[in-house]
Design an enzyme around this catalytic site. Sequence first.
Site, PDB file in Angstrom:
ATOM      1  N   HIS A 133       0.852  -1.199   0.000  1.00 25.98           N
ATOM      2  CA  HIS A 133       0.000   0.000   0.000  1.00 25.98           C
ATOM      3  C   HIS A 133       0.877   1.234   0.000  1.00 25.98           C
ATOM      4  O   HIS A 133       2.033   1.209   0.434  1.00 25.98           O
ATOM      5  CB  HIS A 133      -0.954   0.003   1.198  1.00 25.98           C
ATOM      6  CG  HIS A 133      -0.289   0.327   2.506  1.00 25.98           C
ATOM      7  ND1 HIS A 133      -0.110   1.616   2.962  1.00 25.98           N
ATOM      8  CD2 HIS A 133       0.241  -0.477   3.465  1.00 25.98           C
ATOM      9  CE1 HIS A 133       0.490   1.591   4.140  1.00 25.98           C
ATOM     10  NE2 HIS A 133       0.723   0.339   4.464  1.00 25.98           N
ATOM     11  N   CYS A 134       0.320   2.319  -0.521  1.00 23.60           N
ATOM     12  CA  CYS A 134       0.982   3.609  -0.444  1.00 23.60           C
ATOM     13  C   CYS A 134       0.111   4.486   0.454  1.00 23.60           C
ATOM     14  O   CYS A 134      -0.596   3.979   1.315  1.00 23.60           O
ATOM     15  CB  CYS A 134       1.179   4.206  -1.827  1.00 23.60           C
ATOM     16  SG  CYS A 134      -0.358   4.381  -2.742  1.00 23.60           S
ATOM     17  N   ILE A 135       0.120   5.776   0.233  1.00 23.05           N
ATOM     18  CA  ILE A 135      -0.591   6.654   1.155  1.00 23.05           C
ATOM     19  C   ILE A 135      -2.097   6.564   1.025  1.00 23.05           C
ATOM     20  O   ILE A 135      -2.837   6.895   1.944  1.00 23.05           O
ATOM     21  CB  ILE A 135      -0.115   8.110   0.970  1.00 23.05           C
ATOM     22  CG1 ILE A 135      -0.498   8.954   2.190  1.00 23.05           C
ATOM     23  CG2 ILE A 135      -0.672   8.716  -0.305  1.00 23.05           C
ATOM     24  CD1 ILE A 135       0.188  10.287   2.250  1.00 23.05           C
TER      25      ILE A 135
ATOM     26  N   THR B 215       2.957   6.316  -3.876  1.00 14.78           N
ATOM     27  CA  THR B 215       2.759   5.915  -2.751  1.00 14.78           C
ATOM     28  C   THR B 215       2.717   6.649  -1.377  1.00 14.78           C
ATOM     29  O   THR B 215       3.146   6.426  -1.197  1.00 14.78           O
ATOM     30  CB  THR B 215       3.525   4.846  -2.876  1.00 14.78           C
ATOM     31  OG1 THR B 215       4.301   4.148  -2.587  1.00 14.78           O
ATOM     32  CG2 THR B 215       3.470   5.700  -2.569  1.00 14.78           C
ATOM     33  N   THR B 216       1.975   6.673  -1.589  1.00 17.81           N
ATOM     34  CA  THR B 216       2.415   7.342  -0.824  1.00 17.81           C
ATOM     35  C   THR B 216       2.379   8.602  -0.837  1.00 17.81           C
ATOM     36  O   THR B 216       2.798   8.829  -0.224  1.00 17.81           O
ATOM     37  CB  THR B 216       3.061   7.026  -0.134  1.00 17.81           C
ATOM     38  OG1 THR B 216       3.945   8.177   0.104  1.00 17.81           O
ATOM     39  CG2 THR B 216       2.830   8.125  -0.918  1.00 17.81           C
TER      40      THR B 216
END
Length: 543
Positions: free
Chosen positions: A29-31, A535-536
């Site tokens: 996962h990113c952000i 990602t973030t």
Amino acid sequence: MHANDKHAQTARDLLELIGGPANITSIAHCISRLRLGVVDAGRIEARRIKDHPAVMGVVEDDTYQIVLGPAAVAQVADAFRILVEEAEDVAPAAESDAGPPGDPVSGDAAALAAKGAAMKAEQKRKNSTKGKLFIRKIANIFVPLIPALIACGVIAGIGGLLNSIALSTHSSALAGVIPVTTALSQGFMSLIAVFVGFNAAKEFGGTPVLGGAVSGIVVYAGVANVETFAGPLKPGQGGVLGALAAAVLCAYLEKWARRWVPDALQALLVPTVAVALSGLAALMILMPVAGEIASGIGNGATWLLTHAGAGAGVILGGLFSTLVMLGLHQALIPIHTTLIEQQGFSALYPILAMAGGGQAGAALAVYLRARHNPSLRRTVKSALPTCVLGVSEPVIYGVTLPLVRPFITAGIGAAVGGGLVGLFAQLGTTTGSTAIGPAGLVLLPLLDGSRGIGPAALIYTVGWFLAAAVACVVTWFFGLSKSMIAELNAPDGTPGTEPTATRTPANAGATATATSTGTGTRTDTGTGTTGTEGTTGLAPAHR
């Protein structure tokens, strides 16, 4: 329902809709996005995923990316990972119950898997151009470093503030704290080349520690005693660019050596050959050349903002959302990192972050115009706060891009905000960011500039709100035609029925992905756009 229970339920729902644990090859996962590698794309229930209340959107790239927003993605990813790991523990028992290779069920499963593999291959082919693959590799090298860059940037900002107070008050106690904050903020930055090399070797198929070893040469103090064609070297010369080039070369040399060195000698000779040859290349060629390139980037950015800051701000701010949509924004990450390493901040980053202000303003205008469309207004209400805090992806995919015109008017607002920040740089007051990743108002503690954090924060804040205001006004008057406004506010059907999908006018275009609102309603549009993200929390205002 408790927040953790809610996220766990979301993970269970998504795991079932994605095809079960056996259909998962990777979880990350990113952000704001849950990124899943899948075995068989044909087993994904895409429509039901997009309709899920917790899902803000879906992007199909080389991984299946589900937009959940920054408040939920980490918890859902953790719960998702636990569910898959638990399923893997009981997988052997399940395999023993499978039918023989010739039975009809197995045959059907094989046919389905083949169909899914073909779909996945076709999707991967569309998104596997050499340019995009290269940009993706570069992003994978730098994005994992962003949390450390943020932490060091915040500490550096605190240290700068304390230093200003100490100088104005002549406080010896505060003056004694400055070396501590300096050590905390600069320790990572002094070795960032090593981390870049480690990640680069890993990304290009080499042994990560060998990439770190050869990149360590770049920051080794003893290189000052080495003479090259360009004269004596300086520790850190070439910075992250030199480290990146050396580590990539090391990875290729390692793979080459493994093909030719006998098995009995591989453990001894392969790492030695890889580090020795790439290290020599780093000392004699890569560090001097990368040093010139890095100097060119720094001098080029300074010249651009000094002589054409306003124009550069208009272009960069106005077009950045489009770069994000095309997945090209990740190519800027090494440039930001080089500027931070050289000058202490990236003067380009705050200009690009104006894109978030433009998206927020355009979304607000849509909210005000769609007075009788509760589902669209709920989408804006849920996405706008995260946009103000630096993650405008839910606004883009849920509001402005499906409607097309507001996406364009958001760029106009961002161009005005970027032009203001660039104008001040042209007049001698540069605004920069000491880290990459955060955007919106969250970026304020990470700002610095030619006149310190105070003026930088003031210019950035005025620019961001100006971008939002201009985008809001332009979107109000030009972002929605009369027919689009009428269609958005048209009656939703007979009273007492379930809310229908958010109405996107037919003449709005078909360029965005279908997007869920997080409230049980969704924005349905035609799709041809597939974004690429880092990602973030990789680029300002969009991740």
